[in-house]
Design a protein around this motif. Sequence first.
Motif, PDB file in Angstrom:
ATOM      1  N   TRP A  84      20.796  36.363  44.910  1.00  0.00           N
ATOM      2  CA  TRP A  84      22.125  36.942  44.747  1.00  0.00           C
ATOM      3  C   TRP A  84      22.203  37.740  43.454  1.00  0.00           C
ATOM      4  O   TRP A  84      21.602  37.381  42.445  1.00  0.00           O
ATOM      5  CB  TRP A  84      23.186  35.839  44.701  1.00  0.00           C
ATOM      6  CG  TRP A  84      23.354  35.110  45.988  1.00  0.00           C
ATOM      7  CD1 TRP A  84      22.505  34.203  46.549  1.00  0.00           C
ATOM      8  CD2 TRP A  84      24.465  35.224  46.880  1.00  0.00           C
ATOM      9  NE1 TRP A  84      23.013  33.748  47.735  1.00  0.00           N
ATOM     10  CE2 TRP A  84      24.223  34.351  47.971  1.00  0.00           C
ATOM     11  CE3 TRP A  84      25.652  35.963  46.877  1.00  0.00           C
ATOM     12  CZ2 TRP A  84      25.103  34.215  49.042  1.00  0.00           C
ATOM     13  CZ3 TRP A  84      26.529  35.826  47.932  1.00  0.00           C
ATOM     14  CH2 TRP A  84      26.259  34.961  48.993  1.00  0.00           C
ATOM     15  N   GLY A  85      23.024  38.813  43.507  1.00  0.00           N
ATOM     16  CA  GLY A  85      23.332  39.520  42.284  1.00  0.00           C
ATOM     17  C   GLY A  85      24.508  38.865  41.574  1.00  0.00           C
ATOM     18  O   GLY A  85      25.034  37.845  42.034  1.00  0.00           O
ATOM     19  N   GLN A  86      24.923  39.457  40.476  1.00  0.00           N
ATOM     20  CA  GLN A  86      26.004  38.911  39.672  1.00  0.00           C
ATOM     21  C   GLN A  86      27.374  39.356  40.151  1.00  0.00           C
ATOM     22  O   GLN A  86      28.388  38.755  39.771  1.00  0.00           O
ATOM     23  CB  GLN A  86      25.821  39.311  38.210  1.00  0.00           C
ATOM     24  CG  GLN A  86      24.592  38.703  37.572  1.00  0.00           C
ATOM     25  CD  GLN A  86      24.651  37.195  37.551  1.00  0.00           C
ATOM     26  OE1 GLN A  86      25.626  36.604  37.100  1.00  0.00           O
ATOM     27  NE2 GLN A  86      23.614  36.541  38.077  1.00  0.00           N
ATOM     28  N   GLY A  87      27.429  40.387  40.945  1.00  0.00           N
ATOM     29  CA  GLY A  87      28.693  40.839  41.503  1.00  0.00           C
ATOM     30  C   GLY A  87      29.328  41.981  40.730  1.00  0.00           C
ATOM     31  O   GLY A  87      29.072  42.162  39.539  1.00  0.00           O
ATOM     32  N   THR A  88      30.160  42.740  41.433  1.00  0.00           N
ATOM     33  CA  THR A  88      30.919  43.818  40.821  1.00  0.00           C
ATOM     34  C   THR A  88      32.350  43.755  41.356  1.00  0.00           C
ATOM     35  O   THR A  88      32.565  43.513  42.539  1.00  0.00           O
ATOM     36  CB  THR A  88      30.279  45.197  41.105  1.00  0.00           C
ATOM     37  OG1 THR A  88      30.981  46.216  40.388  1.00  0.00           O
ATOM     38  CG2 THR A  88      30.277  45.547  42.587  1.00  0.00           C
ATOM     39  N   GLN A  89      33.320  43.946  40.458  1.00  0.00           N
ATOM     40  CA  GLN A  89      34.723  43.780  40.825  1.00  0.00           C
ATOM     41  C   GLN A  89      35.265  45.039  41.494  1.00  0.00           C
ATOM     42  O   GLN A  89      35.093  46.150  40.978  1.00  0.00           O
ATOM     43  CB  GLN A  89      35.554  43.473  39.580  1.00  0.00           C
ATOM     44  CG  GLN A  89      37.048  43.376  39.830  1.00  0.00           C
ATOM     45  CD  GLN A  89      37.433  42.142  40.606  1.00  0.00           C
ATOM     46  OE1 GLN A  89      36.952  41.039  40.340  1.00  0.00           O
ATOM     47  NE2 GLN A  89      38.312  42.307  41.592  1.00  0.00           N
ATOM     48  N   VAL A  90      35.935  44.828  42.611  1.00  0.00           N
ATOM     49  CA  VAL A  90      36.653  45.908  43.300  1.00  0.00           C
ATOM     50  C   VAL A  90      38.118  45.498  43.376  1.00  0.00           C
ATOM     51  O   VAL A  90      38.432  44.424  43.879  1.00  0.00           O
ATOM     52  CB  VAL A  90      36.091  46.137  44.717  1.00  0.00           C
ATOM     53  CG1 VAL A  90      36.975  47.123  45.479  1.00  0.00           C
ATOM     54  CG2 VAL A  90      34.655  46.641  44.648  1.00  0.00           C
ATOM     55  N   THR A  91      38.992  46.351  42.867  1.00  0.00           N
ATOM     56  CA  THR A  91      40.418  46.083  42.908  1.00  0.00           C
ATOM     57  C   THR A  91      41.112  47.255  43.581  1.00  0.00           C
ATOM     58  O   THR A  91      40.961  48.393  43.164  1.00  0.00           O
ATOM     59  CB  THR A  91      40.997  45.887  41.503  1.00  0.00           C
ATOM     60  OG1 THR A  91      40.288  44.833  40.841  1.00  0.00           O
ATOM     61  CG2 THR A  91      42.472  45.530  41.573  1.00  0.00           C
ATOM     62  N   GLY A 128      38.270  42.073  45.501  1.00  0.00           N
ATOM     63  CA  GLY A 128      37.439  40.914  45.255  1.00  0.00           C
ATOM     64  C   GLY A 128      36.181  41.281  44.498  1.00  0.00           C
ATOM     65  O   GLY A 128      35.968  42.451  44.165  1.00  0.00           O
ATOM     66  N   VAL A 129      35.373  40.287  44.241  1.00  0.00           N
ATOM     67  CA  VAL A 129      34.061  40.514  43.653  1.00  0.00           C
ATOM     68  C   VAL A 129      33.065  40.694  44.801  1.00  0.00           C
ATOM     69  O   VAL A 129      33.004  39.866  45.711  1.00  0.00           O
ATOM     70  CB  VAL A 129      33.632  39.339  42.761  1.00  0.00           C
ATOM     71  CG1 VAL A 129      32.231  39.580  42.207  1.00  0.00           C
ATOM     72  CG2 VAL A 129      34.634  39.140  41.627  1.00  0.00           C
ATOM     73  N   TYR A 130      32.323  41.762  44.729  1.00  0.00           N
ATOM     74  CA  TYR A 130      31.347  42.086  45.772  1.00  0.00           C
ATOM     75  C   TYR A 130      29.946  41.780  45.276  1.00  0.00           C
ATOM     76  O   TYR A 130      29.538  42.254  44.216  1.00  0.00           O
ATOM     77  CB  TYR A 130      31.474  43.549  46.168  1.00  0.00           C
ATOM     78  CG  TYR A 130      32.643  43.817  47.069  1.00  0.00           C
ATOM     79  CD1 TYR A 130      33.947  43.723  46.600  1.00  0.00           C
ATOM     80  CD2 TYR A 130      32.459  44.133  48.421  1.00  0.00           C
ATOM     81  CE1 TYR A 130      35.036  43.945  47.435  1.00  0.00           C
ATOM     82  CE2 TYR A 130      33.536  44.363  49.262  1.00  0.00           C
ATOM     83  CZ  TYR A 130      34.822  44.263  48.755  1.00  0.00           C
ATOM     84  OH  TYR A 130      35.886  44.491  49.599  1.00  0.00           O
TER      85      TYR A 130
END
Length: 124
Positions: free
Chosen positions: A114-121, A92-94
């Motif tokens: 909130w931040g913009q998020g980082t993708q974890v797959t 997901g996006v964290y």
Amino acid sequence: QVQLVEAGGGLVQAGDSLRLSCSVSGRKMSNYVIGWIRQAPEKEREFVAAINWSGLSTSYADSVKGRFIVSRDNARNTVTLQMNSLKSEDTGVYYCAARTTWTDSSILDFYDYWGQGTQVTVSS
């Protein structure tokens, strides 16, 4: 105003580890509780973990308890989420987010920044 920037996401295999970081700027980080929230594809955002102002108290979702560790370094304005034994359902996006209160740290509506998020797959 508080700015948060996540880093460290990527593609890993099930069972691997990954470390996310959240850099905080704009205001004194020690004034804020920092949380990690994730959003899987086609699902709502869900609470992952939170750490209080001093770092002495933490809170985790049941789904990550025992696998994830949240920590903070107020001198470096950084919060880290160490993720171990990753599973495909961790994909997901964290996001990291900031709030001023600790009570009910899992309630997302109380996070102000909130931040913009980082993708974890995580591939299985």
